[in-house]
Design a protein around this motif. Structure first.
Motif, PDB file in Angstrom:
ATOM      1  N   VAL A  63      50.345  31.228  40.158  1.00  0.00           N
ATOM      2  CA  VAL A  63      50.894  32.816  40.950  1.00  0.00           C
ATOM      3  C   VAL A  63      52.548  32.037  41.097  1.00  0.00           C
ATOM      4  O   VAL A  63      52.735  31.523  41.357  1.00  0.00           O
ATOM      5  N   PRO A  64      53.482  32.740  42.062  1.00  0.00           N
ATOM      6  CA  PRO A  64      54.403  32.487  41.688  1.00  0.00           C
ATOM      7  C   PRO A  64      54.556  31.969  43.207  1.00  0.00           C
ATOM      8  O   PRO A  64      53.800  32.526  44.413  1.00  0.00           O
ATOM      9  N   LYS A  65      55.532  30.562  43.693  1.00  0.00           N
ATOM     10  CA  LYS A  65      55.281  29.869  44.495  1.00  0.00           C
ATOM     11  C   LYS A  65      55.458  31.164  45.742  1.00  0.00           C
ATOM     12  O   LYS A  65      56.247  31.795  45.733  1.00  0.00           O
ATOM     13  N   GLY A  66      54.962  31.195  46.793  1.00  0.00           N
ATOM     14  CA  GLY A  66      55.330  31.881  48.059  1.00  0.00           C
ATOM     15  C   GLY A  66      54.952  32.676  47.958  1.00  0.00           C
ATOM     16  O   GLY A  66      53.955  33.178  49.052  1.00  0.00           O
ATOM     17  N   ASN A  67      53.504  33.140  47.014  1.00  0.00           N
ATOM     18  CA  ASN A  67      52.436  34.567  46.951  1.00  0.00           C
ATOM     19  C   ASN A  67      51.099  34.385  47.126  1.00  0.00           C
ATOM     20  O   ASN A  67      50.161  35.007  47.225  1.00  0.00           O
ATOM     21  N   THR A  68      50.757  32.507  47.206  1.00  0.00           N
ATOM     22  CA  THR A  68      49.586  31.932  47.070  1.00  0.00           C
ATOM     23  C   THR A  68      48.228  32.968  47.618  1.00  0.00           C
ATOM     24  O   THR A  68      47.219  33.486  47.237  1.00  0.00           O
ATOM     25  N   LEU A  69      48.695  32.919  49.531  1.00  0.00           N
ATOM     26  CA  LEU A  69      48.010  33.720  49.942  1.00  0.00           C
ATOM     27  C   LEU A  69      48.216  34.560  50.284  1.00  0.00           C
ATOM     28  O   LEU A  69      46.998  35.485  51.252  1.00  0.00           O
ATOM     29  N   ASP A  70      49.459  35.548  49.842  1.00  0.00           N
ATOM     30  CA  ASP A  70      49.684  36.675  50.178  1.00  0.00           C
ATOM     31  C   ASP A  70      49.350  37.876  48.735  1.00  0.00           C
ATOM     32  O   ASP A  70      48.865  39.306  48.992  1.00  0.00           O
ATOM     33  N   SER A  71      49.260  37.118  47.567  1.00  0.00           N
ATOM     34  CA  SER A  71      48.664  37.939  46.387  1.00  0.00           C
ATOM     35  C   SER A  71      46.775  38.525  47.328  1.00  0.00           C
ATOM     36  O   SER A  71      46.104  37.617  47.463  1.00  0.00           O
ATOM     37  N   THR A  72      46.553  39.880  46.157  1.00  0.00           N
ATOM     38  CA  THR A  72      45.305  40.432  45.861  1.00  0.00           C
ATOM     39  C   THR A  72      44.078  39.379  45.859  1.00  0.00           C
ATOM     40  O   THR A  72      43.431  38.721  46.364  1.00  0.00           O
ATOM     41  N   PHE A  73      44.618  38.739  44.502  1.00  0.00           N
ATOM     42  CA  PHE A  73      43.989  37.441  44.176  1.00  0.00           C
ATOM     43  C   PHE A  73      43.683  36.620  45.648  1.00  0.00           C
ATOM     44  O   PHE A  73      42.607  35.626  45.030  1.00  0.00           O
ATOM     45  N   GLY A  74      44.802  35.952  46.047  1.00  0.00           N
ATOM     46  CA  GLY A  74      45.058  34.979  46.868  1.00  0.00           C
ATOM     47  C   GLY A  74      43.581  35.362  47.983  1.00  0.00           C
ATOM     48  O   GLY A  74      43.086  33.880  48.487  1.00  0.00           O
ATOM     49  N   LYS A  75      44.027  36.140  48.471  1.00  0.00           N
ATOM     50  CA  LYS A  75      42.217  36.530  49.474  1.00  0.00           C
ATOM     51  C   LYS A  75      41.656  36.420  49.306  1.00  0.00           C
ATOM     52  O   LYS A  75      40.526  35.968  50.099  1.00  0.00           O
ATOM     53  N   ILE A  76      40.967  36.235  47.829  1.00  0.00           N
ATOM     54  CA  ILE A  76      39.580  36.141  47.673  1.00  0.00           C
ATOM     55  C   ILE A  76      39.480  34.675  48.053  1.00  0.00           C
ATOM     56  O   ILE A  76      37.753  34.015  47.866  1.00  0.00           O
ATOM     57  N   LEU A  77      40.314  33.954  47.904  1.00  0.00           N
ATOM     58  CA  LEU A  77      40.106  32.049  48.268  1.00  0.00           C
ATOM     59  C   LEU A  77      38.794  32.234  49.568  1.00  0.00           C
ATOM     60  O   LEU A  77      38.419  30.809  49.497  1.00  0.00           O
ATOM     61  N   GLY A  78      39.493  32.650  50.076  1.00  0.00           N
ATOM     62  CA  GLY A  78      38.410  32.662  51.722  1.00  0.00           C
ATOM     63  C   GLY A  78      37.333  33.619  51.670  1.00  0.00           C
ATOM     64  O   GLY A  78      37.311  33.601  53.029  1.00  0.00           O
TER      65      GLY A  78
END
Length: 174
Positions: free
Chosen positions: A136-151
């Motif tokens: 994922v592009p740096k800075g988008n980890t937690l903002d990306s749609t997929f990143g949100k499933i991490l939590g």
């Protein structure tokens, strides 16, 4: 055998603990050659027990000592080397690459979540040797749609993720 325990949810969202304290819990639980790698819950150690035995012993010890529900994923040195060497993504200063450590079959669940997610430019995911990798592009980890499933609470006991560079640091310490 040498192992690394990957702790889920450590030093995020109010679950704070010093790695020296975590290492002491591991030592008190009978682990040897205990050391931490970074402050994100990566503990290398030696033991003659199986991963299933270790998971049970260490989750109980961590839960009791820190008064929280511990989720730990344990991988052998060989498995960690496989995580590192199977990375399908080339190093790119503009992108983060993550590897997911978890229960058997979690890579397929993660891939389905990824395929259903809206993607940012240059975001990609691959499964190699039953391991899920995400770039994922740096800075988008937690903002990306997929990143949100991490939590996502329904998956909290299924996996944890680490930046691919963490595996290199673990291998140097193991």
């Amino acid at each position: 055998m040498k192992y690394c325990a990957f702790l889920r949810g450590v030093n995020v969202k109010g679950t704070n603990m010093k790695m020296a304290d975590v290492c002491q819990v591991f030592k008190d639980a009978g682990m040897e050659n205990v050391a931490s790698v970074l402050a994100s819950g990566n503990i290398v150690f030696s033991s003659g027990k199986t991963t299933d035995e270790l998971k049970q012993i260490l989750e109980k010890a961590m839960s009791e000592h820190f008064s929280y529900e511990a989720f730990i994923f344990i991988k052998s040195q060989q498995e960690i080397e496989n995580f590192w060497s199977s990375n399908p993504f080339e190093k790119n200063e503009d992108l983060h690459s993550y590897t997911f450590v978890g229960n058997e079959g979690i890579e397929n669940i993660l891939m389905q979540e990824f395929e259903n997610a809206t993607k940012t430019e240059n975001e990609d995911a691959k499964i190699v040797n039953n391991i899920f990798y995400w770039q994922v592009p740096k800075g988008n980890t937690l903002d990306s749609t997929f990143g949100k499933i991490l939590g996502k609470k329904s998956l909290k006991d299924q996996f944890t993720s680490r930046n691919i560079n963490t595996f290199e640091k673990i291998l140097k310490k193991i």
